[in-house]
Design an enzyme around this catalytic site. Structure first.
Site, PDB file in Angstrom:
ATOM      1  N   SER A 177      37.780  49.328  40.161  1.00 52.60           N
ATOM      2  CA  SER A 177      37.253  49.070  41.494  1.00 52.60           C
ATOM      3  C   SER A 177      36.095  50.013  41.749  1.00 52.60           C
ATOM      4  CB  SER A 177      38.347  49.271  42.548  1.00 52.60           C
ATOM      5  OG  SER A 177      37.841  49.062  43.842  1.00 52.60           O
ATOM      6  N   LYS A 189      35.646  45.001  39.874  1.00 52.41           N
ATOM      7  CA  LYS A 189      35.693  44.681  41.302  1.00 52.41           C
ATOM      8  C   LYS A 189      34.601  45.461  42.018  1.00 52.41           C
ATOM      9  CE  LYS A 189      39.029  46.163  44.282  1.00 52.41           C
ATOM     10  NZ  LYS A 189      40.312  46.129  45.022  1.00 52.41           N
ATOM     11  N   LYS A 228      32.827  46.251  45.806  1.00 52.77           N
ATOM     12  CA  LYS A 228      32.969  46.193  47.257  1.00 52.77           C
ATOM     13  C   LYS A 228      31.724  45.548  47.872  1.00 52.77           C
ATOM     14  CE  LYS A 228      36.871  48.621  47.518  1.00 52.77           C
ATOM     15  NZ  LYS A 228      38.112  48.154  48.135  1.00 52.77           N
ATOM     16  N   ASP A 230      35.369  42.490  46.900  1.00 45.86           N
ATOM     17  CA  ASP A 230      36.364  42.903  47.894  1.00 45.86           C
ATOM     18  C   ASP A 230      35.641  43.215  49.193  1.00 45.86           C
ATOM     19  OD1 ASP A 230      38.468  43.888  49.338  1.00 45.86           O
ATOM     20  OD2 ASP A 230      38.828  45.640  48.079  1.00 45.86           O
ATOM     21  N   GLU A 234      38.310  39.046  47.760  1.00 44.05           N
ATOM     22  CA  GLU A 234      39.496  39.696  48.310  1.00 44.05           C
ATOM     23  C   GLU A 234      39.312  39.995  49.793  1.00 44.05           C
ATOM     24  OE1 GLU A 234      42.303  43.625  47.402  1.00 44.05           O
ATOM     25  OE2 GLU A 234      40.480  43.269  46.231  1.00 44.05           O
ATOM     26  N   ASP A 293      44.978  40.803  50.678  1.00 44.31           N
ATOM     27  CA  ASP A 293      45.374  42.195  50.484  1.00 44.31           C
ATOM     28  C   ASP A 293      46.007  42.690  51.779  1.00 44.31           C
ATOM     29  OD1 ASP A 293      45.519  44.969  50.175  1.00 44.31           O
ATOM     30  OD2 ASP A 293      43.432  45.240  49.636  1.00 44.31           O
ATOM     31  N   LYS A 306      50.164  45.707  46.851  1.00 43.58           N
ATOM     32  CA  LYS A 306      50.107  47.166  46.855  1.00 43.58           C
ATOM     33  C   LYS A 306      51.483  47.657  47.291  1.00 43.58           C
ATOM     34  CE  LYS A 306      45.148  47.608  47.587  1.00 43.58           C
ATOM     35  NZ  LYS A 306      44.060  47.908  48.554  1.00 43.58           N
ATOM     36  N   GLY A 350      45.046  49.217  43.993  1.00 42.98           N
ATOM     37  CA  GLY A 350      45.148  50.671  44.062  1.00 42.98           C
ATOM     38  C   GLY A 350      44.811  51.197  45.441  1.00 42.98           C
TER      39      GLY A 350
END
Length: 379
Positions: free
Chosen positions: A136, A162, A164, A189, A214, A239, A263, A291
């Site tokens: 990530s 991944k 952001k 994400d 996400e 998520d 998670k 995570g």
């Protein structure tokens, strides 16, 4: 299993590199390591992943410490437990506070596995000897810096990248990423940064052949995500909206997502993660383990849950060295070519290094049966 005391080790760890999302930038990580000690002096370890501020969810470090100290730890030292699944039932009178519950429950799971000579993966019912992991990446100041980070992680062999995104750093940035890396498994994400007013912008992401987007919409939402998923070719992964088994069931029923990120801390622990796993498997919804910038204890719990069969997509449990100059466990978590080997040692499979932990320790709170207040509930 009789646990004589719970120790809450509050740490402040310096991150190796700043980590930026739509919530802001983190340079330090407040972590609580939970230690459950049985009458023979054997310890099990869990990790409370609540952040310093209530940005990811309503829960935060100070509230989690109060909840663990005042409510959850006393229940553990006042009751004999035959199996960790019973912990969720003990905590049932208390609403939410899932990260606090998970931290305590995780220590009980590790202790249970050690008492029975099992790995934590075996204790939770997992069967894998290795798990695939992705990485990530936070937002960088420029697209060029992000491209450099991606190249570095591709060279290291991570199975999925991944990235952001947030308003103003989305479609053009991902277009550049995809142009430079046309074949990598790529996902984005949003951390709840968009609304249905952004539907055309989100539809524009369909051109990039993403594994998933996400949590594009509000945390806790499942209704608007169902509307959005009908408009997108790209699978939505939920998520922040999946904070319970009930939320997972509702999201699946409404068609709010095609993938779920589990998670452990967000859903209340390993027992609830297993329930969501079984439900998702029944409905052919693939899972992966996200995570929360964990230290080594939490990372090892993530690896254990990922050994369950329906965790079919690479998770976020990268090497400890990705986040920390030194982790608090020995050996540290190491990903080689995007694969982490599952330890065959009892429990989490590593030792908590108290010498290292002492460097970051702010305080330790100890709860024993003698100290704990009587827990009386009223309906």
């Amino acid at each position: 299993m009789k646990i004589k005391e719970i120790r809450l080790h509050e740490l402040e760890m310096e991150m190796k590199n700043p980590f930026t999302t739509s919530f802001g930038t983190q340079t330090k990580r407040h972590i609580t390591i939970v230690e459950a000690v049985n009458t023979d002096g054997l310890s099990g370890f869990g990790e409370c992943v609540a952040g310093e501020d209530p940005l990811y969810s309503e829960e935060f470090m100070d509230s989690a410490l109060i909840a663990m100290n005042k409510y959850f730890a006393p229940l553990i030292v006042q009751n004999e437990i035959s199996h960790p699944d019973e912990v969720w039932d003990l905590f049932a009178p208390f609403k939410k506070n899932n990260m606090a519950k998970s931290g305590i429950e995780g220590a009980v799971w590790d202790l249970y596995a050690k008492e029975n000579g099992m790995t934590l993966a075996e204790a939770v019912g997992g069967g894998k000897t290795e798990v695939d992991v992705g990485i990530s990446l936070g937002l960088e100041d420029t697209d060029e810096l992000l491209l450099e980070k991606i190249q570095e992680k591709v060279d290291e062999g991570y199975k999925r990248i991944k990235v952001k995104i947030k308003p103003g750093r989305d479609v053009p940035m991902i277009r550049r990423v995809r142009a430079n890396f046309p074949d990598i498994p790529l996902m984005v994400d949003a951390n709840s940064a968009y609304t249905l007013d952004d539907i055309e912008l989100l539809k524009a992401l369909d051109e990039f052949d993403l594994m998933m987007i996400e949590q594009p919409l509000a945390a806790g939402d499942i209704v608007d995500h169902a509307k959005l998923q009908k408009e997108l070719k790209t699978p939505i992964c939920l998520d922040e909206s999946i904070d319970s088994f009930q939320a997972a069931a509702a999201a699946i029923e409404l068609g709010s997502c095609e993938i779920i990120n589990v998670k452990v801390g967000r859903v209340g622990g390993i027992t609830q993660s297993k329930r969501i796993h079984d439900l998702a498997a029944k409905h052919d919804i693939p899972l992966w383990c996200g995570g929360m910038l964990e230290a080594g204890v939490g990372r090892l719990h993530n690896i254990a849950i990922t050994t369950l069969s329906n965790f079919t997509l690479p998770g976020d449990t990268a090497s400890s060295s990705r986040y920390w100059e030194e982790d608090i466990i020995t050996p540290e978590v190491v990903a080689e070519q995007g694969v982490v080997q599952v330890s065959d040692k009892p429990g989490i499979g590593a030792e908590v290094d108290f010498t290292k932990m002492e460097k970051y320790l702010k305080q330790t709170i100890i709860i024993t049966e003698e100290d704990a207040p009587d827990m009386v509930f009223f309906n």
